[in-house]
Design an enzyme around this catalytic site. Structure first.
Site, PDB file in Angstrom:
ATOM      1  CD  GLU A   1      -2.904  -1.191   2.217  1.00 46.71           C
ATOM      2  OE1 GLU A   1      -3.965  -1.723   2.126  1.00 46.71           O
ATOM      3  OE2 GLU A   1      -2.603  -0.806   3.329  1.00 46.71           O
TER       4      GLU A   1
ATOM      5  CB  CYS B   1       3.237   7.513   2.955  1.00 48.94           C
ATOM      6  SG  CYS B   1       3.624   6.309   3.991  1.00 48.94           S
TER       7      CYS B   1
ATOM      8  CB  CYS C   1       7.143  -5.414   8.156  1.00 50.19           C
ATOM      9  SG  CYS C   1       8.551  -4.522   8.808  1.00 50.19           S
TER      10      CYS C   1
ATOM     11  CB  CYS D   1       6.994  -2.520  15.599  1.00 53.30           C
ATOM     12  SG  CYS D   1       8.487  -2.504  14.893  1.00 53.30           S
TER      13      CYS D   1
ATOM     14  CB  CYS E   1       3.320  -1.211  13.139  1.00 52.57           C
ATOM     15  SG  CYS E   1       3.594  -1.116  11.403  1.00 52.57           S
TER      16      CYS E   1
ATOM     17  CD  GLU F   1      13.873  -0.397   8.769  1.00 52.19           C
ATOM     18  OE1 GLU F   1      14.734   0.394   8.096  1.00 52.19           O
ATOM     19  OE2 GLU F   1      13.063  -0.112   9.666  1.00 52.19           O
TER      20      GLU F   1
ATOM     21  CB  SER G   1      10.778   6.463   8.491  1.00 54.60           C
ATOM     22  OG  SER G   1      10.552   6.315   9.554  1.00 54.60           O
TER      23      SER G   1
ATOM     24  CB  SER H   1      10.347   4.688  13.795  1.00 58.19           C
ATOM     25  OG  SER H   1      10.095   4.994  12.574  1.00 58.19           O
ATOM     26  CG  LEU H   2      12.867   7.214  20.480  1.00 55.87           C
ATOM     27  CD1 LEU H   2      14.380   6.325  20.302  1.00 55.87           C
ATOM     28  CD2 LEU H   2      13.415   8.672  20.859  1.00 55.87           C
ATOM     29  CG  HIS H   3       7.796   4.729  17.811  1.00 57.85           C
ATOM     30  ND1 HIS H   3       7.200   5.852  17.475  1.00 57.85           N
ATOM     31  CD2 HIS H   3       7.886   3.908  16.667  1.00 57.85           C
ATOM     32  CE1 HIS H   3       7.407   5.885  16.115  1.00 57.85           C
ATOM     33  NE2 HIS H   3       7.712   4.900  15.592  1.00 57.85           N
TER      34      HIS H   3
ATOM     35  CG  ASN I   1      -3.532   6.562  13.652  1.00 56.67           C
ATOM     36  OD1 ASN I   1      -4.112   7.225  13.856  1.00 56.67           O
ATOM     37  ND2 ASN I   1      -2.305   6.778  13.127  1.00 56.67           N
TER      38      ASN I   1
ATOM     39  CB  CYS J   1       1.153   6.794  11.466  1.00 61.02           C
ATOM     40  SG  CYS J   1       2.707   6.371  12.149  1.00 61.02           S
TER      41      CYS J   1
END
Length: 355
Positions: free
Chosen positions: A101, A114, A121, A125, A128, A173, A204, A227-229, A304, A347
């Site tokens: 996508e 984007c 992936c 994570c 996600c 990634e 990213s 992408s720290l988070h 989200n 996101c």
């Protein structure tokens, strides 16, 4: 003839994986003039053809010879969804039927694509949706290029504008598909490609320290986002398994190396999760990381929710309070509100769902 033998198809090379010099060599073997190679090259990269049939200034005979000798496995749009806020999500399909996508995000000042770099992936994570999809394969550089071309055509059709920015923040990634991502960006920024400035492109990463350092050594010209988070290793290990082999110290060292080599802009991305990483203590730990990295910006991102994850979005009051801690410490931070939530285009929501 043996049926198995009869069923064997000749393996032909993807024409977009040839250099201009290789195309010239091919046309020389046909006894064709050298400029034919340049014509085909322009159709592939500048005029953005998606098939040999599109190359209308070549004879049918020559197009047939190209089709006999090469493949042209272009990405196509499988489905499109339109959000109430103007965001458009496209589901692309590869030549063998895999899905990925991409999202067009319009604002008053920019039109951002984007794009995805992998089908699925491998990083898992916890917050996600893509992380819950098995990685099928990397996208080839020409397929990533197709994403940008198709989203640009969409921008022109719907908004009468061209894309202004590209972010590699879709599925996958990017730094685990390093060569294809860099080759795609080379074609996107080339004068005989899409001629977009690398300063308008952001890659990213969830944090592959070795490859962040490699970006620096390769003197890339695009921007980088981490992408720290989570503000410490314990919490980051919990939500991002990659941190177990790429801890915060390794990432901080890698980001400093990247900046020393390139002087390119770095952004820290930080999704807020209710009662997980949104306390004053978390903010203070984030500030400490910010002080150790030459980051231009901290993007605080509204979470989200997705079907598979336990996380929740904090209240607006709690998010503003967190922003206040950062502002008091003079951290350059921006609260990024989600776009396209109603079509699962925001996101962390990309998951190849059926419409």
């Amino acid at each position: 003839m043996n049926a198995a033998v009869a069923g064997i198809k000749k393996t032909v090379k993807n024409i977009r994986h040839l250099s201009l010099e290789e195309l010239e060599t091919f046309f020389a073997t046909l006894g064709e003039k050298k400029f034919r190679a340049k014509q085909v090259w322009e159709w592939i990269w500048t005029k953005q053809a998606h098939s040999f049939a599109d190359m209308t200034n070549l004879s049918k005979e020559l197009r047939q010879k190209l089709g006999d000798n090469f493949s042209f496995p272009a990405l196509t749009v499988d489905a499109t969804q339109y959000s109430a806020d103007g965001t458009i999500k496209s589901r692309f399909i590869t030549h063998e039927g895999h899905l990925c996508e991409g999202v067009l995000i319009p604002t008053d000042t920019r039109y951002t694509a984007c794009v995805s770099s992998q089908i699925g992936c491998s990083l898992s994570c916890k917050f996600c949706a893509t992380g819950y999809i098995e990685r099928k394969r990397n996208l080839d550089f020409d397929e990533i290029y197709d994403e940008v071309v198709l989203l640009n055509q969409q921008t022109e059709r719907v908004y009468g504008k061209k894309l202004s920015n590209i972010v590699f923040m879709g599925m996958g990634e990017p730094l685990l598909n390093y060569k294809n991502v860099l080759k795609a960006i080379e074609r996107i920024t080339a004068e005989d490609g899409l001629a977009m400035s690398p300063r308008r492109i952001t890659v990213s990463t969830a944090g592959v320290a070795k490859m962040i350092r490699q970006l620096g050594d390769d003197k890339v010209r695009f921007k980088l986002a981490l992408s720290l988070h989570a503000p410490n290793d314990v919490k980051r290990n919990e939500i991002m398994p990659i941190n177990e082999t790429n801890n915060l110290k390794a990432l901080i060292d890698a980001l400093n190396h990247f900046y020393k080599q390139t002087k390119n802009e770095i952004t820290l991305e930080y999704i807020l999760f209710n009662n997980f990483n949104d306390s004053e203590k978390d903010a203070q730990e984030l500030i400490k990381i910010y002080r150790q990295v030459p980051a231009d910006l901290v993007n605080i991102i509204e979470y989200n929710p997705i079907d598979f994850a336990k996380f929740e979005k904090p209240s607006d009051e709690r998010m503003e309070q967190f922003m206040g801690y950062l502002a008091k410490a003079k951290v350059n931070a921006h609260l990024r509100r989600s776009r396209g939530k109603d079509i699962d285009a925001a996101c962390g929501q990309l998951a190849n769902k059926d419409n």
